[in-house]
Write a protein that holds these residues in place. Structure first.
Motif, PDB file in Angstrom:
ATOM      1  N   GLU A  39     -10.324  11.665   0.644  1.00  0.00           N
ATOM      2  CA  GLU A  39     -10.977  10.478   0.076  1.00  0.00           C
ATOM      3  C   GLU A  39      -9.966   9.404  -0.321  1.00  0.00           C
ATOM      4  OE1 GLU A  39     -13.983   9.274  -3.602  1.00  0.00           O
ATOM      5  OE2 GLU A  39     -13.594  11.388  -3.120  1.00  0.00           O
ATOM      6  N   GLU A  40      -8.884   9.802  -0.996  1.00  0.00           N
ATOM      7  CA  GLU A  40      -7.907   8.811  -1.455  1.00  0.00           C
ATOM      8  C   GLU A  40      -7.176   8.171  -0.282  1.00  0.00           C
ATOM      9  OE1 GLU A  40      -7.830  12.143  -2.048  1.00  0.00           O
ATOM     10  OE2 GLU A  40      -7.009  12.575  -4.022  1.00  0.00           O
TER      11      GLU A  40
ATOM     12  N   LYS B 178      -9.324   5.573   1.643  1.00  0.00           N
ATOM     13  CA  LYS B 178      -9.473   4.294   0.950  1.00  0.00           C
ATOM     14  C   LYS B 178      -8.231   3.429   1.098  1.00  0.00           C
ATOM     15  CE  LYS B 178     -10.170   2.290  -3.644  1.00  0.00           C
ATOM     16  NZ  LYS B 178     -10.354   2.581  -5.080  1.00  0.00           N
ATOM     17  N   ASN B 179      -7.058   4.004   0.868  1.00  0.00           N
ATOM     18  CA  ASN B 179      -5.828   3.218   0.897  1.00  0.00           C
ATOM     19  C   ASN B 179      -5.392   2.864   2.314  1.00  0.00           C
ATOM     20  OD1 ASN B 179      -5.272   2.928  -1.911  1.00  0.00           O
ATOM     21  ND2 ASN B 179      -4.715   5.084  -1.986  1.00  0.00           N
TER      22      ASN B 179
ATOM     23  N   GLU C 272      -7.377  -0.149   3.325  1.00  0.00           N
ATOM     24  CA  GLU C 272      -6.789  -1.348   2.726  1.00  0.00           C
ATOM     25  C   GLU C 272      -5.526  -1.774   3.470  1.00  0.00           C
ATOM     26  OE1 GLU C 272      -7.644  -3.512   0.076  1.00  0.00           O
ATOM     27  OE2 GLU C 272      -9.518  -2.613   0.720  1.00  0.00           O
TER      28      GLU C 272
ATOM     29  N   SER D  15      -9.655  -0.183  10.664  1.00  0.00           N
ATOM     30  CA  SER D  15      -9.852  -1.261   9.701  1.00  0.00           C
ATOM     31  C   SER D  15      -9.203  -2.556  10.189  1.00  0.00           C
ATOM     32  CB  SER D  15      -9.259  -0.860   8.348  1.00  0.00           C
ATOM     33  OG  SER D  15      -9.388  -1.892   7.407  1.00  0.00           O
TER      34      SER D  15
ATOM     35  N   GLN E  19       0.805  -1.224   0.000  1.00  0.00           N
ATOM     36  CA  GLN E  19       0.000   0.000   0.000  1.00  0.00           C
ATOM     37  C   GLN E  19       0.838   1.273   0.000  1.00  0.00           C
ATOM     38  OE1 GLN E  19      -3.300   0.178  -0.330  1.00  0.00           O
ATOM     39  NE2 GLN E  19      -3.322  -2.030  -0.528  1.00  0.00           N
TER      40      GLN E  19
ATOM     41  N   ASN F 100      -7.815   5.484  10.370  1.00  0.00           N
ATOM     42  CA  ASN F 100      -8.527   4.574   9.478  1.00  0.00           C
ATOM     43  C   ASN F 100      -7.859   3.199   9.400  1.00  0.00           C
ATOM     44  OD1 ASN F 100     -10.916   5.890   7.870  1.00  0.00           O
ATOM     45  ND2 ASN F 100      -9.374   7.486   8.091  1.00  0.00           N
TER      46      ASN F 100
ATOM     47  N   ARG G 161     -13.194  -7.162  -0.162  1.00  0.00           N
ATOM     48  CA  ARG G 161     -13.288  -5.702  -0.029  1.00  0.00           C
ATOM     49  C   ARG G 161     -14.720  -5.241   0.154  1.00  0.00           C
ATOM     50  NH1 ARG G 161      -8.872  -3.180  -4.256  1.00  0.00           N
ATOM     51  NH2 ARG G 161      -7.072  -4.222  -3.395  1.00  0.00           N
TER      52      ARG G 161
ATOM     53  N   ASP H  96      -0.850   9.628  -2.450  1.00  0.00           N
ATOM     54  CA  ASP H  96      -1.916  10.390  -1.787  1.00  0.00           C
ATOM     55  C   ASP H  96      -1.351  11.584  -1.030  1.00  0.00           C
ATOM     56  OD1 ASP H  96      -3.733   8.559  -2.715  1.00  0.00           O
ATOM     57  OD2 ASP H  96      -3.806   7.398  -0.861  1.00  0.00           O
TER      58      ASP H  96
END
Length: 380
Positions: free
Chosen positions: A69-70, A73-74, A77, A136, A41, A132, A315, A48
């Motif tokens: 936003e970017e 998301k990453n 992950e 996660s 990642q 985040n 996902r 980003d």
């Protein structure tokens, strides 16, 4: 800001290499991870960071989450991936980001591009990523525990049902031979239930990257398959057919786990296949491996869903279809057991040929003893 963004992009390979070196020095779980796993990642996160530095200079704008936003998301992950990497903890994930921030800062300072504004952007972006990723990671671990426990609890039903069936049909008028036969069947099924309960308790303590525990020993795997065949033939109305050209198949296996896998596949084949067609258990064996196929006729699994139902931490959630959800719960176990035996599981499902799950197992991929299975992250 433009120059700071450009230097992060231009120095990308150097930043990644520097970060990876420091992470392996300071984080125990990362030491044994492959370079690919560590870097999976990071290039996205670096891009980003560079984008955000280039686009935003207003501190007030940075406090609006939609601007990230970017990175959100990453970083999600990133956390999900670390949940399937052995021995990772929340503390180690946060430390990865701290090291990343340190490397970025050093790069900018060395190029005389570190300013108060750049520092503020890095701070807010880093905090968002850390929150985040950590969230996660925690949610993914909880998801793994729930799925493992759910799978084990689901599978315990089969031997308990068989034991209930055996006890329920015993009649005082039965002869001694029939009573002993049904008693043996019931006790055997209850013994299997107790073995699975141990696995259920074991699953509660699962850590990052871990699946169920398996206990390998040298056995004749055909004995386990014949047990499943015999029990399924007595329980289900469908005809159950066992086809094998061997008298015995010796190897180092976890017999209990393989029996559970085959029971699961046979149960689903009966449940979702044609009621008027047989379920076949086909066994092929050579010097190095054994292939066990479970085949049923009936409505196929849609092509677009055939890969996703194998994924433990997909996902997106599997489509809200009760059939697919049930298949998917069992297949988390099937896939994990196959890989622990050095093999894999494949699916062929269409209108013409019906549905066939093929379980390939290496006979001597393991040594006797107890081991934890590993979870494998998918990039699909």
């Amino acid at each position: 800001m433009q120059k700071a963004s450009e230097i992060l992009r231009n120095c990308g390979p150097e930043i990644i290499e520097n970060w990876e070196s420091k992470v392996k020095e300071e984080i125990p779980a990362a030491y044994n991870s492959s370079n690919l796993a560590l870097r999976n990642q990071l290039p996205k996160l670096l891009e980003d960071f560079a984008d955000i530095i280039e686009r935003y200079t207003d501190k007030q704008e940075l406090q609006h989450e939609e601007k990230f936003e970017e990175i959100i998301k990453n970083s999600l992950e990133h956390g999900r991936h670390r949940a399937t990497s052995s021995h990772y903890t929340v503390t180690q994930i946060l430390k990865e980001y701290i090291i990343f921030h340190r490397v970025l800062t050093e790069t900018l300072v060395n190029n005389s591009l570190y300013t108060t504004e750049v520092g503020i952007i890095l701070k807010y972006t880093l905090e968002t990523s850390m929150l985040n990723s950590a969230g996660s990671f925690t949610e993914s671990l909880q998801d793994m525990r729930e799925k493992l426990i759910g799978t084990l609890a689901h599978d315990i039903r089969n031997p308990i049902t068989a034991a209930y069936f055996a006890l329920d049909i015993i009649s005082p008028t039965d002869n001694a031979e029939r009573i002993m036969k049904l008693k043996k069947m019931g006790l055997g099924s209850l013994r299997k239930s107790l073995e699975m309960l141990e696995g259920l308790l074991d699953a509660i303590t699962v850590k990052a990257g871990e699946g169920i525990s398996l206990n390998f020993s040298e056995i004749d795997i055909l004995k386990e398959l014949k047990w499943v065949y015999k029990e399924a033939s007595e329980i289900y109305s469908n005809e159950i057919i066992l086809e094998t050209g061997k008298d015995k198949i010796i190897g180092i296996f976890d017999g209990t786990a393989i029996r559970r896998v085959i029971e699961n596949l046979v149960t689903n084949a009966v449940k979702y296949g044609s009621r008027n067609s047989p379920v076949r258990i086909l066994v092929e064996s050579n010097n190095d491996e054994v292939i066990i196929k479970i085949h049923n006729e009936g409505k196929p699994i849609p092509v677009e869903d055939q890969d996703e139902i194998f994924e433990f931490l997909s996902r997106g959630a599997v489509k809200s279809d009760s059939t697919l959800e049930s298949w998917g719960m069992g297949l988390t176990l099937v896939k994990s057991v196959a890989r622990a035996h050095g093999g894999n599981v494949q699916l062929e499902s269409n209108e013409v040929n019906g549905t066939t799950f093929s379980l390939l197992l290496k006979k001597y991929a393991n040594k006797p003893g107890k081991v934890r299975t590993e979870l494998n992250y998918s990039e699909n």
